[in-house]
Write an enzyme that holds these catalytic residues in place. Sequence first.
Site, short mmCIF file in Angstrom:
data_model
loop_
_atom_site.label_atom_id
_atom_site.label_comp_id
_atom_site.label_asym_id
_atom_site.label_seq_id
_atom_site.Cartn_x
_atom_site.Cartn_y
_atom_site.Cartn_z
N GLY A 29 37.90 -18.24 91.35
CA GLY A 29 36.60 -17.72 91.73
C GLY A 29 35.79 -18.82 92.38
O GLY A 29 36.11 -20.01 92.25
N TYR A 30 34.73 -18.42 93.06
CA TYR A 30 33.93 -19.36 93.84
C TYR A 30 32.54 -19.52 93.24
O TYR A 30 31.88 -18.54 92.92
CB TYR A 30 33.87 -18.90 95.29
CG TYR A 30 35.21 -19.05 95.94
CD1 TYR A 30 35.54 -20.23 96.60
CD2 TYR A 30 36.18 -18.06 95.82
CE1 TYR A 30 36.80 -20.40 97.15
CE2 TYR A 30 37.44 -18.22 96.37
CZ TYR A 30 37.74 -19.40 97.04
OH TYR A 30 38.99 -19.57 97.55
#
Length: 172
Positions: A29-30
């Site tokens: 995820g970012y």
Amino acid sequence: MALEIERKFLVINDDWRARATGSIRLRQGYLTASPDSGRASVRVRVDGKQGYLNIKSVTLGIHRHEFEYVIPLDEANEMLDTLASGPIIDKTRYLVPNGGHVWEVDEFHGDNDGLIVAEIELGSLDEPFEMPDWAGADVSDDPRYYNVSLAQHPYSRWAHAAGRAEWDERDY
């Protein structure tokens, strides 16, 4: 400074599966991802037994600056669960030897189910490599296929998923 040189291709058939020598399930995820968030994306990745923090320049093309650091697994999972923006990227990465290189074939799950891309990391911009028969269009310069984009605009929401034959910017 670390430099990643990577080419990315769509996968056009399943012939690579018989040649795969290993696989690993990845979740990522970012924490920062959009082009207007600065000059880099910050990603957290879990490979089942280890966590990583990755910082990559947000430039288009086959070479970018990249830094990666090992972080505790429990902290990586907590970051994914509480800090990541957009859907979590869930994929199985297969290692597929071909022509003296090891290709990474990513088969996506969840919101990006149905997408399979192959990547090859090179030592220089002009390093020759052998194209496998299962690799199709070069999408190295197409930002839609970057993982950071897939987290914001999942493959399942592209026009093909809505029954239209072409890609529509409204869905991206």
